[in-house]
Design a protein around this motif. Structure first.
Motif, PDB file in Angstrom:
ATOM      1  N   MET A  15       0.969  -1.328  -0.048  1.00  0.00           N
ATOM      2  CA  MET A  15       0.251   0.362  -0.233  1.00  0.00           C
ATOM      3  C   MET A  15       1.062   1.431  -0.316  1.00  0.00           C
ATOM      4  O   MET A  15       0.463   2.079  -0.858  1.00  0.00           O
ATOM      5  CB  MET A  15      -0.914  -0.078   1.100  1.00  0.00           C
ATOM      6  CG  MET A  15      -2.385  -0.652   0.995  1.00  0.00           C
ATOM      7  SD  MET A  15      -2.841  -0.368  -0.517  1.00  0.00           S
ATOM      8  CE  MET A  15      -3.826   1.370  -0.462  1.00  0.00           C
ATOM      9  N   ARG A  16       2.097   1.300   0.934  1.00  0.00           N
ATOM     10  CA  ARG A  16       2.973   2.232   0.769  1.00  0.00           C
ATOM     11  C   ARG A  16       3.418   2.758  -0.838  1.00  0.00           C
ATOM     12  O   ARG A  16       3.400   3.666  -1.512  1.00  0.00           O
ATOM     13  CB  ARG A  16       4.200   1.631   1.260  1.00  0.00           C
ATOM     14  CG  ARG A  16       3.809   2.350   3.210  1.00  0.00           C
ATOM     15  CD  ARG A  16       5.144   2.671   3.935  1.00  0.00           C
ATOM     16  NE  ARG A  16       6.204   1.274   3.278  1.00  0.00           N
ATOM     17  CZ  ARG A  16       6.442   0.058   4.443  1.00  0.00           C
ATOM     18  NH1 ARG A  16       5.407   0.277   5.326  1.00  0.00           N
ATOM     19  NH2 ARG A  16       7.105  -0.854   3.775  1.00  0.00           N
ATOM     20  N   THR A  17       3.695   1.569  -1.352  1.00  0.00           N
ATOM     21  CA  THR A  17       4.026   1.987  -2.296  1.00  0.00           C
ATOM     22  C   THR A  17       2.936   2.058  -3.803  1.00  0.00           C
ATOM     23  O   THR A  17       3.233   3.186  -4.069  1.00  0.00           O
ATOM     24  CB  THR A  17       4.627  -0.001  -3.388  1.00  0.00           C
ATOM     25  OG1 THR A  17       5.375   0.243  -2.140  1.00  0.00           O
ATOM     26  CG2 THR A  17       5.213   0.390  -4.999  1.00  0.00           C
ATOM     27  N   VAL A  18       1.813   1.851  -3.594  1.00  0.00           N
ATOM     28  CA  VAL A  18       0.741   2.623  -4.316  1.00  0.00           C
ATOM     29  C   VAL A  18       0.033   3.516  -4.398  1.00  0.00           C
ATOM     30  O   VAL A  18      -0.023   4.557  -5.192  1.00  0.00           O
ATOM     31  CB  VAL A  18      -0.231   1.530  -4.315  1.00  0.00           C
ATOM     32  CG1 VAL A  18      -2.161   2.234  -4.522  1.00  0.00           C
ATOM     33  CG2 VAL A  18      -0.562  -0.307  -4.608  1.00  0.00           C
ATOM     34  N   ILE A  19       0.756   3.887  -2.914  1.00  0.00           N
ATOM     35  CA  ILE A  19      -0.111   5.267  -2.156  1.00  0.00           C
ATOM     36  C   ILE A  19       0.671   6.066  -3.063  1.00  0.00           C
ATOM     37  O   ILE A  19       1.228   7.146  -3.777  1.00  0.00           O
ATOM     38  CB  ILE A  19      -0.204   6.283  -1.077  1.00  0.00           C
ATOM     39  CG1 ILE A  19      -1.727   4.985  -0.939  1.00  0.00           C
ATOM     40  CG2 ILE A  19      -0.103   7.225  -0.755  1.00  0.00           C
ATOM     41  CD1 ILE A  19      -1.914   4.459   1.244  1.00  0.00           C
ATOM     42  N   GLY A  20       2.604   5.574  -2.921  1.00  0.00           N
ATOM     43  CA  GLY A  20       3.700   6.662  -2.895  1.00  0.00           C
ATOM     44  C   GLY A  20       3.374   7.055  -4.693  1.00  0.00           C
ATOM     45  O   GLY A  20       3.957   8.225  -5.355  1.00  0.00           O
TER      46      GLY A  20
END
Length: 125
Positions: A15-20
């Motif tokens: 999720m950090r990757t998707v949001i980032g």
């Protein structure tokens, strides 16, 4: 306006990757990450982020308990809750504590973009 400083507080690496990637795709590059409540508070102290996306179920200190801590050290930060929790009492508690907005997981990329954009416009006025 300068690039807004955005902190993504999320324990899931995916999720950090998707949001980032979504935020970077919007052209914002002052992007930082935290994986738990303590790290979120530390980065809020150091960075004074304009916007924080905050998951409720992060380790060490949950997102609801982190909100007042963030606002104590960075009172102008806009907190956007990004969570899979849909409980109305939790949403009310987060807003009462100082969260400005809510995005429910799973979310459409456009939803995140629209919410971020609307808050960036508010801080650039």
């Amino acid at each position: 306006m300068k690039d807004p400083v955005i902190l993504v507080a999320e324990d899931s690496k995916y999720m950090r990757t998707v949001i980032g990637m979504t935020i970077k795709g919007m052209g914002y590059n002052s992007l930082f990450f935290a994986a738990d409540g303590f790290e979120t508070i530390e980065k809020a102290i150091l960075l004074k982020p304009d916007i924080i996306t905050l998951d409720i179920t992060i380790p060490k200190i949950n997102g609801l308990d982190v909100i007042p801590e963030i606002l104590e050290v960075s009172p102008s930060s806009i907190i956007i809750m990004v969570t899979a929790m849909h409980n109305q009492d939790i949403i009310k508690q987060a807003i009462k504590s100082g969260a400005s907005d809510f995005i429910h997981k799973p979310f459409q990329k456009e939803t995140l973009e629209n919410v971020i954009r609307s808050h960036v416009q508010k801080i650039s006025v």
